[in-house]
Design a protein around this motif. Structure first.
Motif, short mmCIF file in Angstrom:
data_model
loop_
_atom_site.label_atom_id
_atom_site.label_comp_id
_atom_site.label_asym_id
_atom_site.label_seq_id
_atom_site.Cartn_x
_atom_site.Cartn_y
_atom_site.Cartn_z
N GLU B 178 -0.82 7.55 20.57
CA GLU B 178 -1.78 6.40 20.20
C GLU B 178 -0.99 5.17 20.06
O GLU B 178 0.27 5.16 19.84
CB GLU B 178 -2.54 6.61 18.81
N TRP B 180 -1.36 1.74 17.76
CA TRP B 180 -1.97 0.78 17.18
C TRP B 180 -1.27 0.18 15.98
O TRP B 180 -0.37 0.78 15.52
CB TRP B 180 -3.40 0.88 16.65
N ARG B 182 -1.47 -1.89 12.23
CA ARG B 182 -2.40 -2.47 11.37
C ARG B 182 -1.70 -2.84 9.98
O ARG B 182 -0.50 -2.42 9.61
CB ARG B 182 -3.46 -1.33 10.88
N ARG B 205 4.28 4.55 8.04
CA ARG B 205 3.62 3.50 6.96
C ARG B 205 4.70 2.85 6.24
O ARG B 205 5.61 3.61 5.62
CB ARG B 205 2.55 4.47 6.08
N GLU B 228 -5.55 4.86 2.06
CA GLU B 228 -4.42 4.42 3.25
C GLU B 228 -2.77 4.52 2.41
O GLU B 228 -1.91 4.49 3.39
CB GLU B 228 -4.76 2.71 3.19
N LYS B 625 -6.19 -16.02 9.76
CA LYS B 625 -7.37 -15.10 8.86
C LYS B 625 -6.83 -15.43 7.53
O LYS B 625 -5.47 -15.33 7.33
CB LYS B 625 -7.13 -13.61 9.36
N LEU B 630 -7.60 -5.27 0.18
CA LEU B 630 -8.24 -3.92 0.41
C LEU B 630 -8.96 -4.23 1.79
O LEU B 630 -9.96 -3.42 2.26
CB LEU B 630 -9.49 -3.45 -0.49
N GLU B 631 -8.44 -5.12 2.52
CA GLU B 631 -9.06 -5.09 3.83
C GLU B 631 -7.91 -4.64 4.92
O GLU B 631 -6.66 -4.72 4.60
CB GLU B 631 -9.31 -6.57 4.32
N THR B 632 -8.34 -4.21 6.17
CA THR B 632 -7.10 -3.81 7.16
C THR B 632 -7.58 -4.65 8.53
O THR B 632 -8.71 -4.65 8.98
CB THR B 632 -7.45 -2.36 7.34
N ARG B 634 -6.46 -5.46 12.49
CA ARG B 634 -5.67 -4.71 13.29
C ARG B 634 -5.26 -5.78 14.39
O ARG B 634 -5.54 -6.30 14.50
CB ARG B 634 -6.84 -3.88 14.16
N ILE B 636 -2.76 -4.88 16.89
CA ILE B 636 -2.83 -4.49 18.48
C ILE B 636 -3.46 -3.11 18.67
O ILE B 636 -3.76 -2.48 17.70
CB ILE B 636 -1.52 -4.30 18.88
#
Lengths: 636, 636
Positions: B178, B180, B182, B205, B228, B625, B630-632, B634, B636
């Motif tokens: 994959e 991506w 984040r 991570r 996470e 932004k 606590l938000e994610t 993305r 790409i």
């Protein structure tokens, strides 16, 4: 405080509220329900309101079960039931479960067995001790429904154990002190397919839908391996909005990879889901692709399924209550509404919805007790995605069929088995009944018959007019003699050989395989015949090519490829979609009550999701977001 | 392909590039570095460019170590080193490590031991076999630096084992297909305090910062228990931008809860971090609060620390390269720049930054090889958050002190130990040297002296002018005789008893405890004295109250509370902040090269983060932004 303390607290509360002389022998959780065991089942039955008022006070779903000593012998019980229920109820079967003290009564008219507010049921209990549960005898025999009911009876002990574990988890005391609510997007954002969301709080994780992309996309599965959802055993519940594969196709995979919790859905969704999942792996096997799971995992899913009707407010976690609302998309399709905490927050996932009254369903609900965030689909969310009204579409379809039959031709309609087919059937039945089109046979090939049988099992999930026709006027349009099931190759051959005019509804809906292809080969060369598309044809499918005007179609028969010339008329009837068009999407938001603070758009091409979100913001001033997959939005 | 294959591939590549006759006996990873063992260390040393050209070809950081048989006896080696390095280099110590074949040379002028492009180091190797590493002898003895160096020597075997494990993890083959990237916000969004981000890819991570909120907030810790980041053992690396507690305060907690990986930071950040963390738990203990971790966990952190200088491009995971850039905020403070994949994406976290040349540092870097997303602080992000220039602030401070001294008073400056104090020291040193203010003693009380000692250990982290003064003009302002360390209660008492004019810099910066309070009690009643605030005073602190004009201050001494009348002058000098003001934030973005696609704002009150984001969007059209915790998002 452990679960045992919770139960003993409840026992005390219930005993306090019961009239003197009624004692409860035991209390336990089974899934979201609290089961009360009593040696006085008749006393409970005598006081019709006790349970309702207890349930209201405790804000819980309650079931009363008799102590086994109180149960009449099955033979005697059957006799008693026959005496109590009206003869017209058409009881066809009884299944006794000594474990739960339940007798499942299968009847053609379940309402008559239930009685007003359950009065007849209570009458039964008073006489036989057993707790009656009623299910409908499908007027058209559905093998899916029959098999599922049999399977669930076979695994009832195992299922009971599962429900007890789930029940304890749901009613565990809340330990977390934090307060936040988040949505993580796992699939179906800025795309159509593999719908999946995670709703999480410090206490709970709920997966909403777990679909598959059946198109040509590289990544057919939601992002299930990211840390937010792993290990899968940490998920509290899965909630399914409806039975289409782009919403339910990967649920069995969850059980393959360690999930052991419940899946909540409406009863018709359970049956349609099993039908479509089994077909999904069958088609994969036939096409030589390795399906992502085996049928054993579909059975595992059924074993863990808990069905809820529209409007049943149900605890599914210590801090979350789920309620399903009609979404008007297909049989049993639901908007999943979550109430988090005690009055803390309300968020709903629309799933796919139709905000227009159709032949089968009432329009999608947009009135809720409370709603702060709505996640809504955007399939037709683009500025110019307008569709004709259903009425216009019906007239269009009737006209095309009439002129085809009048010139001695055959009308071939490729459709999905679930939803679109039944909608078209109702239109045709009425048109034939009213003499608008000739009285010719309507052949149903592929899974359409079976899907229709499931529709007839759950008439209470159809709209009010249709229920009125079925229940009060005794006119079930699905039972019309015009409809003929094609259930064998022989039957199909005889239809193909018959030169007289007829109508054929056959799968698959986009002509990428299925029985529709055989009819197409046979009918394609005759100018009198018409091929009628009533659903969306995706890019790259055979249906799309023919719709675009290809007249020379390569067809492989027994390994040989021939070019077939299409001479038949090709027509497209827009307006039968189960999705709201742009106008309906906007109207649904506009008239939503109460007004949500925030709207999140998904389930549509990127530009449709963005266009809908920005239009809603500009016109109605809701805060809107259109996330990508793999994002997390904090609600509170 | 396993790690062994990776190594044998590399061995072949290296051997191919080496001149004939130089053989490598072994190859292994130690943290981000590839260690080459050879029996020909002298041959490597003879060919100065080999290593540099190999490193460039392999895009890796290389270290050559001699086979143990090649090492001279330590006594002989020390003699040889003394012959090779210039006498002015001021070598003060040697530490030999037979395990790695390294000799650590502590010298007052490390540059002279290194030589141009490392030529002197190679000369040393040629003669003694050992690989020399050079560290600076602090011109002011720092107990922190001494203790850390000793500790790291003591645990070198354990540390080597840790680095080998880390090295294998960093260089593992990529398995995920994959693609991506984040960012998950774990703290410090729409708030100041407990900064923490997770940068994740399918493979990796990375935790960026892990701070604590030291204020009155209920939740002092980043959201470390969300899925996470759990289990913590799944995190590949922690990256620290700078040593302030709101960025590093909770790093030791990670080791308490199962993290075993590396922490990357600049060398001065390591020393300042340990100083501040130790002080943090000391203060907590003194105040009777239970600190969240013990000093053993700070040592654990040091054991896992890998230091990188500005500009060192370093593999920290199979798909991520980290480079630190100067951020101008405090000593060693860095912008952490991540290059993901091979040319896939670039994202940087500004940490705290100052985009103005100050007495100590160059302005924050805003030129990068590539940058698509920048996460930037918003402390002074509001429309009206303008500060005077540093030049104006300095004149202001000098004037206030001059008039105070002229009337026979004392100037008391409450400051944080790290950053602000040293900045003020340089201003005072120059003012005294140039006769702008009287030549009075400047007393440093609290951790200021120790923090200053750490500054003198790393002059290469100061700005060019200061380096020029120190290295070429032999004028180290920190060594000025005006500065007097207050290192005992006795010394403090004698200063308090001395009636002559003086300047006192003392902690804490907001007057909520610390030695500054003793001076305040003594000096407060005399109108000739002045209390000068040079830093932000948070709501609820004693400093804030006095700044607002309270003249009657309740003071508790030995359990008794007296009301103290403030008669001394109270002045505030704005403009000494280590944070960019609104204008500097906007300029930094405007002049960033290349232009990033997206800017994410954090580290500021909610309205500051939002205001900055919307201003950048309106003025420069970047996508912006301003997430909640606590938000994610993305990328790409």
């Amino acid at each position: 405080m452990g679960i045992e303390d919770v139960l003993s607290d409840l026992k005390k509360k219930i005993q306090d509220k019961l009239p003197k002389g009624i004692t409860i022998s035991d209390l336990e959780f089974e899934g979201p329900e609290l089961v009360i065991y009593t040696v006085d089942p008749k006393a409970f039955a005598d006081n019709g309101d006790i349970i309702r008022s207890l349930a209201k006070d405790l804000r819980m779903r309650l079931v009363v079960r008799p102590d086994p000593r109180m149960l009449a012998e099955p033979e005697l019980a059957i006799k008693k039931i026959a005496e109590i229920v009206p003869a017209e109820s058409g009881v066809t079967n009884h299944y006794f479960d000594t474990e739960t003290g339940e007798v499942i009564i299968e009847a053609e008219k379940p309402g008559l067995v239930i009685g007003r507010h359950g009065s007849t049921l209570r009458e039964i209990t008073k006489h036989i001790g057993w707790t009656p549960k009623v299910v409908r005898t499908p007027p058209i025999e559905s093998t899916t429904v029959r098999d599922i009911r049999r399977y669930l009876r076979n695994v009832k002990d195992e299922r009971k154990a599962i429900l007890q574990v789930i029940g304890k988890k749901i009613h565990r005391p809340i330990t977390s002190k934090e307060q936040w609510i988040r949505i993580t997007t796992l699939g179906g954002c800025k795309e159509v397919g593999r719908s999946s969301f995670l709703l999480s709080t410090p206490e709970t994780r709920i997966l909403i839908d777990c679909g598959v992309s059946t198109g040509a996309e590289a990544n057919g599965t939601p992002y299930l391996y990211v840390p937010e959802v792993s290990p899968l055993s940490n998920i509290d519940a899965v909630v399914l909005t409806h039975a289409h594969l782009d919403h339910c196709g990967m649920i069995p995979l969850l059980y393959k990879y360690g999930y052991e919790g419940p899946v909540y859905m409406t009863p018709p969704t359970r049956d349609l889901m099993a039908l479509l999942q089994l077909d999904y792996i069958e088609v994969a096997n036939r096409e030589g692709k390795r399906p992502p799971y085996e049928s054993a995992m579909i059975r595992e899913t059924l074993k863990h399924t808990i069905t809820l009707n529209y409007g049943d407010v149900t605890d599914i976690a210590p801090d979350i209550r789920l309620t399903f609302y009609n979404s008007g998309h297909i049989l049993g399709s639901a908007i999943a509404h979550f109430h988090v905490g005690e009055g803390l927050y309300n968020v709903a996932f629309s799933g796919d919805f139709k905000y227009e009254k159709t032949r089968l369903f009432d329009p999608a609900v947009n009135q809720f007790p409370r709603i702060e965030t709505m996640v809504m689909e955007s399939t037709y969310g683009g500025m110019h995605d307008m569709q004709p009204s259903r009425r216009e579409a019906e007239i269009d379809l009737q006209n095309i069929i009439r002129r085809t039959l009048q010139r001695g031709g055959k009308a071939l309609v490729p459709t999905f088995a679930v939803g679109r087919s039944q909608e078209v059937m109702i239109v045709l039945e009425e048109a034939i009944r009213k003499g608008i089109i000739d009285n010719v046979p309507v052949y149903l090939d592929g899974m359409i018959w079976e899907a229709t049988a499931i529709h007839t099992t759950y008439p209470e999930y159809l709209n009010v007019e249709l229920q009125d026709m079925i229940f009060h006027k005794g006119q079930n349009p699905f039972l019309s003699s015009s409809f003929v099931q094609v259930d064998s190759q022989q039957k199909r051959q005889s239809i193909l050989a018959d030169p007289s005019p007829c109508i054929v509804l056959a799968t698959s809906g986009m002509m990428n395989g299925g029985p529709v292809m055989e009819y197409f080969k046979q009918y394609g060369a005759d100018k009198r015949n018409t091929l009628i598309f009533v659903g969306y044809q995706a890019e790259g499918t055979m249906g799309r090519r023919i719709q675009k005007g290809w007249t020379e179609i390569p067809m492989s028969t027994e390994g040989r490829t021939d070019v077939m010339r299409v001479e038949m008329e090709v027509a497209t009837v827009d307006g039968f979609s189960g999705h709201s068009d742009r106008r309906q999407l906007m109207e649904w938001v506009k008239r939503m009550d109460p007004r949500p603070e925030r709207i999140i758009t998904n389930h549509g091409d990127e530009n449709k999701c963005l266009d809908l979100a920005s239009s809603i913001y500009k016109k109605y001033k809701h805060e809107t977001k259109s996330p990508m997959n793999l994002e997390t939005i904090r609600l509170i």
